[in-house]
Scaffold this motif. Sequence first.
Motif, mmCIF file in Angstrom:
data_model
loop_
_atom_site.group_PDB
_atom_site.id
_atom_site.type_symbol
_atom_site.label_atom_id
_atom_site.label_comp_id
_atom_site.label_asym_id
_atom_site.label_seq_id
_atom_site.Cartn_x
_atom_site.Cartn_y
_atom_site.Cartn_z
ATOM 1 N N GLU A 1 0.923 -1.290 -0.061
ATOM 2 C CA GLU A 1 0.079 -0.146 0.100
ATOM 3 C C GLU A 1 0.817 1.302 0.022
ATOM 4 O O GLU A 1 0.513 2.389 -0.340
ATOM 5 N N ASP B 1 -4.721 -2.895 -8.136
ATOM 6 C CA ASP B 1 -5.367 -3.452 -7.031
ATOM 7 C C ASP B 1 -5.514 -5.055 -7.249
ATOM 8 O O ASP B 1 -5.064 -5.732 -6.473
ATOM 9 N N THR C 1 -2.058 -6.509 -6.392
ATOM 10 C CA THR C 1 -1.723 -6.163 -4.947
ATOM 11 C C THR C 1 -2.571 -7.491 -4.174
ATOM 12 O O THR C 1 -1.849 -8.212 -3.521
#
Length: 179
Positions: free
Chosen positions: A22, A31, A34
Amino acid sequence: MSGTFTVVRTLGRSDAAHDILEELPEWFGIDRFTHEYVEAAAKFPNYVAVAAPEPTPAWAAPGGAVPAIGADGGEIPFEDVLGVLLLDQRYPTSAEVHLLAVRRKHHRVGIGRALMERVEQDLSAQGVLLLSVKTLGPSASDPGFDQTRAFYAACGFHPVEEFPDLWADDPCILMVKAL
């Protein structure tokens, strides 16, 4: 930071991986990816760098010592993890650095290199011969990833091939190192 840290092999530190990723949106800002790294952290071996506790002063009250780091790293609060490396070993003689990320404020103090050295020591002891890493290829022209590739080269990795279509929209370079 005093520059004193230790590397611990752990399992399942997806909380630490998520927290560090983050902080680094220019490298890990998509996203979907991640989320994939966080899931991988729950199943792959993790190596985490944590600040070494300061010695307890002689004048400290009994019981004032800092708790020792557990062998599994589970006692380490995620915010105390300075860097994380996820290792994917699919074959007995080779392994891949799946993720290496260091908190921004701790870049360029040797944490990434220390994580790599610990992984290489462990793998060599197991008879692993080859370590690989995939990262954004040079044809993408990204200064951050130019630094990433330079880091891996400084750690002894050599480029093998750039794959323009391995990842959906970005070129991937495969780099390897003999152990």
